[in-house]
Design a protein around this motif. Sequence first.
Motif, PDB file in Angstrom:
ATOM      1  N   PRO A 118       0.828  -1.213   0.000  1.00  0.00           N
ATOM      2  CA  PRO A 118       0.000   0.000   0.000  1.00  0.00           C
ATOM      3  C   PRO A 118       0.856   1.253   0.000  1.00  0.00           C
ATOM      4  O   PRO A 118       1.935   1.284   0.614  1.00  0.00           O
ATOM      5  N   ASP A 119       0.391   2.281  -0.700  1.00  0.00           N
ATOM      6  CA  ASP A 119       1.177   3.506  -0.864  1.00  0.00           C
ATOM      7  C   ASP A 119       1.651   4.080   0.464  1.00  0.00           C
ATOM      8  O   ASP A 119       2.775   4.592   0.570  1.00  0.00           O
ATOM      9  N   GLU A 120       0.796   4.000   1.488  1.00  0.00           N
ATOM     10  CA  GLU A 120       1.152   4.619   2.770  1.00  0.00           C
ATOM     11  C   GLU A 120       2.251   3.865   3.508  1.00  0.00           C
ATOM     12  O   GLU A 120       2.810   4.382   4.490  1.00  0.00           O
ATOM     13  N   LEU A 121       2.595   2.644   3.034  1.00  0.00           N
ATOM     14  CA  LEU A 121       3.636   1.863   3.682  1.00  0.00           C
ATOM     15  C   LEU A 121       4.931   1.771   2.882  1.00  0.00           C
ATOM     16  O   LEU A 121       5.990   1.489   3.457  1.00  0.00           O
ATOM     17  N   VAL A 122       4.876   1.993   1.586  1.00  0.00           N
ATOM     18  CA  VAL A 122       6.080   1.864   0.757  1.00  0.00           C
ATOM     19  C   VAL A 122       7.149   2.852   1.239  1.00  0.00           C
ATOM     20  O   VAL A 122       6.892   4.042   1.429  1.00  0.00           O
ATOM     21  N   GLY A 123       8.333   2.324   1.469  1.00  0.00           N
ATOM     22  CA  GLY A 123       9.441   3.136   1.947  1.00  0.00           C
ATOM     23  C   GLY A 123       9.505   3.291   3.447  1.00  0.00           C
ATOM     24  O   GLY A 123      10.515   3.797   3.972  1.00  0.00           O
ATOM     25  N   ARG A 124       8.468   2.826   4.179  1.00  0.00           N
ATOM     26  CA  ARG A 124       8.466   2.974   5.627  1.00  0.00           C
ATOM     27  C   ARG A 124       9.255   1.844   6.294  1.00  0.00           C
ATOM     28  O   ARG A 124       9.318   0.716   5.801  1.00  0.00           O
ATOM     29  N   THR A 125       9.837   2.162   7.439  1.00  0.00           N
ATOM     30  CA  THR A 125      10.495   1.156   8.263  1.00  0.00           C
ATOM     31  C   THR A 125       9.438   0.503   9.149  1.00  0.00           C
ATOM     32  O   THR A 125       8.640   1.202   9.786  1.00  0.00           O
ATOM     33  N   VAL A 126       9.448  -0.835   9.194  1.00  0.00           N
ATOM     34  CA  VAL A 126       8.405  -1.554   9.923  1.00  0.00           C
ATOM     35  C   VAL A 126       9.022  -2.659  10.781  1.00  0.00           C
ATOM     36  O   VAL A 126      10.115  -3.152  10.504  1.00  0.00           O
ATOM     37  N   PHE A 127       8.283  -3.035  11.815  1.00  0.00           N
ATOM     38  CA  PHE A 127       8.628  -4.189  12.633  1.00  0.00           C
ATOM     39  C   PHE A 127       7.670  -5.317  12.315  1.00  0.00           C
ATOM     40  O   PHE A 127       6.470  -5.087  12.110  1.00  0.00           O
TER      41      PHE A 127
END
Length: 326
Positions: free
Chosen positions: A88-97
């Motif tokens: 999803p666009d809002e997650l692309v490029g985000r750092t996640v656990f």
Amino acid sequence: MDLTARAFWLRSPGHGELRDVELPKPGDGDVLVRALYSGVSRGTETLVFRGGVPQSQHAAMRAPFQEGDFPAPVKYGYLSVGQVEQGPDELVGRTVFCLYPHQSRYVVPASAVTVVPDAVPAHRAILAGTVETAVNALWDAGPQLGDRIAVVGGGMVGCSVAALLARHPGVRVQLVDADPERARTARALGVGFALPEDALGDCDLVVHASASEQGLVRSLELLAPEGTVVELSWYGDRRVTLPLGEAFHSRRLTIRSSQVGTVSPRARTGRDYADRMALALDLLADPAFDALVTGESPFEDLPDVLPRLTRGELKGLCHRILYPTD
């Protein structure tokens, strides 16, 4: 799109290896994550590595994205931090656990990842699963203003519990461990320290996390009348003997278990797993938690690192695994 990855597998008890794996094509609502770091949960993962999960607990001990079955071959682990490459666009490029095993890239539902707050560096976010356990323990324990508290066992979980208790106003908190080197960690976390024989007694609450019979016995000894031990240790296939005669009943002592697999019923109504994880990550904005990461190795060395951790040749708390950047 490259859908290949490398994953760590326990081939047989005491023997691990890296395997090439093919990833499924991400579907709607999935994310493709490139791992940046993962953490070795020393207590549980070394127990799994030596094949110490009792058959009666095979189902209860399954990790969320585990493959294979105990004792082996099995892909196990649950402290992964990465960057979303597709989803999803809002997650692309985000750092996640994500509660995912040691693997260089993976595909999971978007609901399985939690965005790491900007105030929390990725290398520290691997502690989220451990701090989540500590959050649940404190919900179970319910410390009160003015309580006298000991945390027995200065491993990852015990230190995380002590760090959170240090934020409570008006409580006396002491970290108790047989290793004098833990005094340095305690100072970094802002809590007092004592060896078991020197620990302050008359405690209203003791949180036990040493995974040893001696530690649990000492926890009972440190209690004031009507005090409570909250038991966080998991002993796998080992039996524990306790002195439940003597003054156990006359002092009206309590032993209560706490386990992260269920959100504590003592948490505020409506709190769920996502709320608990988000809270744990918010708490990791405190740089004091860096004291819990005491070693690191490249991913390619993991088959050699886990045997050394299991044998006790590599000391310390959380061991961080670094993944290639290309």
